[in-house]
Design a protein around this motif. Structure first.
Motif, PDB file in Angstrom:
ATOM      1  N   GLU A 154      -4.877  -5.508  -3.423  1.00 41.60           N
ATOM      2  CA  GLU A 154      -4.443  -5.539  -4.820  1.00 41.60           C
ATOM      3  C   GLU A 154      -4.652  -4.208  -5.534  1.00 41.60           C
ATOM      4  O   GLU A 154      -4.002  -3.939  -6.540  1.00 41.60           O
ATOM      5  CB  GLU A 154      -5.195  -6.639  -5.580  1.00 41.60           C
ATOM      6  N   ARG A 155      -5.543  -3.374  -5.021  1.00 44.69           N
ATOM      7  CA  ARG A 155      -5.811  -2.093  -5.693  1.00 44.69           C
ATOM      8  C   ARG A 155      -6.181  -1.037  -4.660  1.00 44.69           C
ATOM      9  O   ARG A 155      -6.725  -1.342  -3.593  1.00 44.69           O
ATOM     10  CB  ARG A 155      -6.937  -2.245  -6.725  1.00 44.69           C
ATOM     11  N   LEU A 201      -5.477  -7.639   3.861  1.00 37.95           N
ATOM     12  CA  LEU A 201      -6.388  -6.499   3.928  1.00 37.95           C
ATOM     13  C   LEU A 201      -6.766  -6.175   5.372  1.00 37.95           C
ATOM     14  O   LEU A 201      -6.902  -5.007   5.741  1.00 37.95           O
ATOM     15  CB  LEU A 201      -7.641  -6.803   3.105  1.00 37.95           C
ATOM     16  N   ILE A 202      -6.901  -7.200   6.205  1.00 37.33           N
ATOM     17  CA  ILE A 202      -7.316  -6.986   7.582  1.00 37.33           C
ATOM     18  C   ILE A 202      -6.247  -6.258   8.389  1.00 37.33           C
ATOM     19  O   ILE A 202      -6.542  -5.609   9.388  1.00 37.33           O
ATOM     20  CB  ILE A 202      -7.655  -8.344   8.251  1.00 37.33           C
ATOM     21  N   ASP A 206     -11.851   9.461   4.091  1.00 45.06           N
ATOM     22  CA  ASP A 206     -12.449   8.244   4.626  1.00 45.06           C
ATOM     23  C   ASP A 206     -11.724   7.060   3.998  1.00 45.06           C
ATOM     24  O   ASP A 206     -11.756   6.891   2.778  1.00 45.06           O
ATOM     25  CB  ASP A 206     -13.948   8.207   4.294  1.00 45.06           C
ATOM     26  N   VAL A 207     -11.050   6.268   4.826  1.00 41.95           N
ATOM     27  CA  VAL A 207     -10.294   5.105   4.350  1.00 41.95           C
ATOM     28  C   VAL A 207     -11.135   3.864   4.627  1.00 41.95           C
ATOM     29  O   VAL A 207     -11.444   3.552   5.775  1.00 41.95           O
ATOM     30  CB  VAL A 207      -8.923   4.995   5.055  1.00 41.95           C
ATOM     31  N   VAL A 208     -11.516   3.159   3.561  1.00 40.14           N
ATOM     32  CA  VAL A 208     -12.461   2.041   3.686  1.00 40.14           C
ATOM     33  C   VAL A 208     -11.854   0.780   3.083  1.00 40.14           C
ATOM     34  O   VAL A 208     -11.300   0.817   1.975  1.00 40.14           O
ATOM     35  CB  VAL A 208     -13.795   2.371   2.965  1.00 40.14           C
ATOM     36  N   ARG A 209     -11.958  -0.332   3.809  1.00 38.31           N
ATOM     37  CA  ARG A 209     -11.592  -1.625   3.235  1.00 38.31           C
ATOM     38  C   ARG A 209     -12.682  -2.069   2.279  1.00 38.31           C
ATOM     39  O   ARG A 209     -13.849  -2.150   2.655  1.00 38.31           O
ATOM     40  CB  ARG A 209     -11.403  -2.672   4.337  1.00 38.31           C
ATOM     41  N   PRO A 218     -12.944  -8.061  -1.542  1.00 37.16           N
ATOM     42  CA  PRO A 218     -11.866  -8.775  -0.841  1.00 37.16           C
ATOM     43  C   PRO A 218     -10.453  -8.246  -1.115  1.00 37.16           C
ATOM     44  O   PRO A 218      -9.504  -8.703  -0.513  1.00 37.16           O
ATOM     45  CB  PRO A 218     -11.994 -10.187  -1.405  1.00 37.16           C
ATOM     46  N   HIS A 219     -10.292  -7.257  -2.042  1.00 36.47           N
ATOM     47  CA  HIS A 219      -8.921  -6.928  -2.461  1.00 36.47           C
ATOM     48  C   HIS A 219      -8.607  -5.441  -2.496  1.00 36.47           C
ATOM     49  O   HIS A 219      -7.549  -5.065  -2.996  1.00 36.47           O
ATOM     50  CB  HIS A 219      -8.645  -7.503  -3.864  1.00 36.47           C
ATOM     51  N   GLY A 220      -9.488  -4.561  -2.010  1.00 41.14           N
ATOM     52  CA  GLY A 220      -9.278  -3.133  -2.260  1.00 41.14           C
ATOM     53  C   GLY A 220      -9.265  -2.254  -1.021  1.00 41.14           C
ATOM     54  O   GLY A 220      -9.789  -2.603   0.033  1.00 41.14           O
ATOM     55  N   ILE A 221      -8.642  -1.081  -1.183  1.00 38.78           N
ATOM     56  CA  ILE A 221      -8.707   0.010  -0.214  1.00 38.78           C
ATOM     57  C   ILE A 221      -9.249   1.224  -0.968  1.00 38.78           C
ATOM     58  O   ILE A 221      -8.718   1.602  -2.018  1.00 38.78           O
ATOM     59  CB  ILE A 221      -7.328   0.343   0.382  1.00 38.78           C
TER      60      ILE A 221
END
Length: 264
Positions: free
Chosen positions: A60-61, A87-88, A110-113, A116-119
């Motif tokens: 979502e964001r 997200l997964i 650095d790309v991090v999950r 529950p809704h963000g990157i």
């Protein structure tokens, strides 16, 4: 009638298994196995649905941090994170590769999950240590010799790189042997080694050959640095030399054990 003897009773006890232990060692019933298998299948299916099919764990964001010259909007646009996707399923390695390809100013990301809704995109930008004038623009060069961006205004406090390899046989041989890219990296080594007090006054790093690099300071002062080798020793020598001869116009630290200064 006489009952069993003590010996007979002992033999019967040895022959009879312990009832509680026997019950513990019985295999589970088929019905129990079926129930456990159904529960595991339901849990697995529920987990897959939660991660991929539900609306609860979707992007979502997209947050961006660490930018200095780039804007968060530029990073988001280049990252092209699929908002609304599970997200997964978001490929973090693909996003990192896309950012490096589209925005060369980025040195690391650095790309991090962020469940529950963000990157989250954590960016480290390259820092220019030299600039190369190209027409009316300036090409920024980082501490690895990478030319990563072209800007219309020269960044403040960053010296210019001037490659002025002469046509002399020694200079031409140096260029053939090392190549322009290596000479640029040597200039970067010199720029990194310049004492901070001198770096503020450095206007140009001039490269004539591998072992003929000089600095042009404010006020027309010149420092003959030589090659990029022994940078720390040359920096210490230059600092001491400038303190000892504050009015000098020419300094030579190409051989740090035998420095020289001249002019007033």
């Amino acid at each position: 009638m006489a009952g069993p003897t003590t010996a007979e009773r002992g033999e019967r006890q040895q022959e009879s298994p312990d009832p509680p232990l026997a019950r513990r060692l019985r295999p589970p019933k088929l019905r129990t196995i079926i129930i456990l298998a159904v529960v595991l299948v339901l849990l697995g299916a529920g987990s897959v649905w939660l991660l991929y099919g539900s609306q609860w764990l979707r992007v979502e964001r997209v947050s961006v941090s660490g930018t200095r010259v780039l804007t968060p909007e530029q990073v988001r646009e280049a990252a092209a994170v699929p908002v609304g996707a599970p997200l997964i399923s978001v490929g973090t390695d693909e996003i990192e590769a896309r950012l490096r390809r589209k925005l060369p100013r980025i040195d690391a990301v650095d790309v991090v999950r962020s469940w529950p809704h963000g990157i989250a995109l954590k960016v480290t930008e390259r820092t220019p240590v030299l600039i190369v004038q190209k027409g009316g623009n300036f090409v920024e060069v980082d501490d690895e010799g990478v030319r990563f961006a072209t800007v219309s205004e020269a960044p403040k406090g960053v010296p210019a790189l001037e490659l002025s390899v002469s046509r002399s046989s020694s200079a031409a041989a140096s260029l053939r042997r090392f190549g322009e890219a290596r000479l640029v990296r040597e200039a970067v080594r010199v720029a990194d080694a310049i004492p901070s007090a001198v770096a503020r006054d450095t206007r140009t790093v001039k490269v004539r050959s591998y072992d003929d690099i000089s600095l042009e300071l404010s006020g027309g002062r010149i420092v003959a640095w030589g090659s990029g080798e022994k940078g720390a020793a040359k920096a210490r020598t230059l600092t001491a030399l400038m303190k000892a001869s504050p009015d000098a116009r020419h300094f030579d630290v190409s051989v740090p054990t035998a420095p020289a200064s001249a002019g007033s």
